[in-house]
Design an enzyme around this catalytic site. Sequence first.
Site, mmCIF file in Angstrom:
data_model
loop_
_atom_site.group_PDB
_atom_site.id
_atom_site.type_symbol
_atom_site.label_atom_id
_atom_site.label_comp_id
_atom_site.label_asym_id
_atom_site.label_seq_id
_atom_site.Cartn_x
_atom_site.Cartn_y
_atom_site.Cartn_z
ATOM 1 N N LYS A 152 72.623 -16.438 15.403
ATOM 2 C CA LYS A 152 73.243 -17.303 16.409
ATOM 3 C C LYS A 152 72.653 -16.947 17.768
ATOM 4 C CE LYS A 152 77.117 -18.573 13.815
ATOM 5 N NZ LYS A 152 76.866 -19.889 13.260
ATOM 6 N N ASP A 162 78.174 -15.462 5.985
ATOM 7 C CA ASP A 162 78.309 -16.831 6.488
ATOM 8 C C ASP A 162 77.088 -17.688 6.148
ATOM 9 O OD1 ASP A 162 79.697 -18.815 8.091
ATOM 10 O OD2 ASP A 162 78.195 -18.490 9.646
ATOM 11 N N HIS A 194 73.644 -20.376 2.036
ATOM 12 C CA HIS A 194 72.589 -21.309 2.436
ATOM 13 C C HIS A 194 71.173 -20.744 2.224
ATOM 14 C CE1 HIS A 194 75.984 -23.301 4.038
ATOM 15 N NE2 HIS A 194 75.986 -22.799 5.245
ATOM 16 N N ASP A 231 103.870 -28.044 3.922
ATOM 17 C CA ASP A 231 103.436 -26.673 4.213
ATOM 18 C C ASP A 231 103.189 -25.977 2.881
ATOM 19 O OD1 ASP A 231 102.859 -24.261 5.234
ATOM 20 O OD2 ASP A 231 104.739 -23.989 6.342
ATOM 21 N N VAL A 232 102.120 -26.357 2.247
ATOM 22 C CA VAL A 232 101.848 -25.852 0.902
ATOM 23 C C VAL A 232 101.585 -24.346 0.936
ATOM 24 C CG1 VAL A 232 99.453 -26.673 0.993
ATOM 25 C CG2 VAL A 232 100.469 -26.223 -1.193
HETATM 26 C C1 BG6 Z 1 78.082 -23.094 8.263
HETATM 27 C C2 BG6 Z 1 78.359 -21.780 8.941
HETATM 28 O O1 BG6 Z 1 78.187 -22.955 6.868
HETATM 29 O O2 BG6 Z 1 76.767 -23.525 8.581
HETATM 30 C C3 BG6 Z 1 78.187 -21.909 10.452
HETATM 31 O O3 BG6 Z 1 79.685 -21.363 8.650
HETATM 32 C C4 BG6 Z 1 76.825 -22.480 10.776
HETATM 33 O O4 BG6 Z 1 78.353 -20.652 11.088
HETATM 34 C C5 BG6 Z 1 76.558 -23.749 9.969
HETATM 35 O O5 BG6 Z 1 76.795 -22.768 12.169
HETATM 36 C C6 BG6 Z 1 75.125 -24.218 10.152
HETATM 37 O O6 BG6 Z 1 74.993 -25.478 9.534
HETATM 38 P P1 BG6 Z 1 73.868 -26.480 10.006
HETATM 39 O O7 BG6 Z 1 73.977 -27.626 9.063
HETATM 40 O O8 BG6 Z 1 74.166 -26.825 11.440
HETATM 41 O O9 BG6 Z 1 72.573 -25.733 9.874
#
Ligand code: BG6
Length: 487
Positions: A343, A234, A239, A90-91
Site C-alpha cells: 500500500k 490480505d 490474489h 440481527d443474525v
Molecule cells: C482486496 C484487499 O481484496 O483487494 C484490499 O482486501 C485491496 O486491501 C484490494 O485494496 C485490491 O483490489 P484491486 O481490485 O483494487 O486490485
Amino acid sequence: MSQPHAADLIVFGGTGDLAMRKLLPALFHSDLDGMLADETRVIALSRGGLDDADYRGKVDAEVRLAGAVPDEDPAAWERFRARLHHVTVDVGSGEPLGGELGALLAGHEDRARVFYLASPPMTFGPFCRAIQEAGLVTPASRVVLEKPLGKDLASAQRINDEVGAIFDENQIFRIDHYLGKETVQNLLVLRFANTFLEPIWNSRWIDHVQITAAETVGTAGRRGYYDGSGALRDMVQNHLLQLLCLTAMEPPLRNDREAVRDEKVKVLRALRPLTGGDVALHTVRGQYAAGVSGGAEVPGYLDEPGSTPPTDKSREVETYAAIEARVENWRWAGVPFYLRTGKRLASRRTEIVVQFKDVPHSIFPGGAPNRLVIRLQPSEGIHMHLVAKEPGSGELRLRPVALSLSFADTFETRVPEAYERLLMDVLAGNPTLFMRRDEVESAWRWIDPILSAWEGTIPEPYVAGGTGPAAADELIGRGGRTWHEEG
Ligand code: BG6
C-alpha cells in the site's frame, strides 16, 4: 444468449462497503446488459432498521449519487431499484432468520437462491447454520464467501468444515475477485489458445517471473481489519497466489471447473515451503511511514486517521510484502517467482512480468532481455518487449520496444468489473473461477510458516509514495535482477 433464470440474491452485510461499492454497481451493470431475469431480486440484510423504501434511498445516495453507475438511463435505474428489498435482522446476535426473510422467499424455492456472506470470516459458520435452521436451504441454493477465508490453515479448515456441514462443495463459491478480472481470464486464453508461448513457457527459456500488486492508497479507516491481517493475508494468500497458479499451471484437460482447479492446486502443492531461516532470506516485510503520495502529504500506517489508536500489534503489521517463491516441478525448476504487494506505493499497478533469458551468445552491444508484461490494471493489456534496431545510419543502436495489445483500444468495449463476471457465474452455478476447498487450504499451508516466522518481528519502514523497502530491492538483487518499474 439464453434467457437468464430468476434468482434471489440475499446479501448479508447488505448496507456495508462491499455491497455499496462493488456488488450493487456490478448487478446494475449486469441488469443493463440484460443479464438479470425480470423476477430477480436482491434482498439486503442488516441491523439497520430500514424498510425497502429507506434502503432504496440509501442505495440511491451511496451508489448512484456517488457516481458508481452510469447516469444516463434513469428508467433502467428505477427498474433496478425495484429489485431491491431490505430485511432488518440481527443474525449475529442469534435472531432467527426465518421471519421476514422466510416470508419473502416462500413460494420461490425453484429459483437460484444465493446467500452472499459479505461479512467477516468468523460469521460464515454461524450464518450458514442460521440459514439452515430457518429452513431456507434449497437444492438450488448457493453460498458465496468473501475473502479472507480464515486467518490461517486451522481457522480456514474450521470454517470449511462448518460451511461444508450445510452446503455441498459444489454449492460453495469462495470468491477471489482477482479471478474475475478480464486480464486474468485472458492469461489462460493467451497461454492455451495460442501455440507460440507454450514451447518456451518453462525454465529453459524463462529467467524469472515477477507478480506485482502495487497500490497508492493506504489503509485509512480500515486499520481495525488490517491489524489482524497484513499484506500477506490480505493480498498474497489469495490474489497473488492465484496469479502465480494461472501463470505456472500445466495446460488443463478442459476449460471446466474441476480441470482448471486441479491444475492450480498442483502448483500450490509444488511451492517450496519457506520455514525458519529461509523466511528471513526469501521474504521482506515493510510498513509505510509518512510521505508524499499523489502530491499530498500523507500519514504513516500508525497515524492513519479514522481508526482506534495504534497498538503493539499495529507496529508489527506489514503493509508491504515481497517473497521469492519456487515452484518445484519439472517445468519450473530453478525459476524464481518474485511476489510483491504494498500500500502507499508510487503508482497503482498490478501486473505479471515474465522475463525470458538472455540470448545465448550476443553479437550486439546493448541488448535487453525479452519480457512479456500482462497488465491487470490500470490499462489492461498484454505487452511483449522485444529488442529492435533504432532507425538510422551510423552506429547500430538497439532499443527495447513493446508489441502491445491494449484491450480498450482493440475491443472498443467496456471492460466489465470483476464482480460482474463473478456474480453472473454464481447465478449460473459455474464455480470455475472460484476457489475450491483444497486450493484455499493448500495456499494457507504454504503461508502459515511464513506467518509464524514473522510473528513478533517489526517490518522495515518505507516512505509513503516510494517504491517500498530497500530490502525488497536487495531480495531480487541477490539474483542479479531488478524489479520491473516501467509505466
Ligand atoms: C482486496 C484487499 O481484496 O483487494 C484490499 O482486501 C485491496 O486491501 C484490494 O485494496 C485490491 O483490489 P484491486 O481490485 O483494487 O486490485
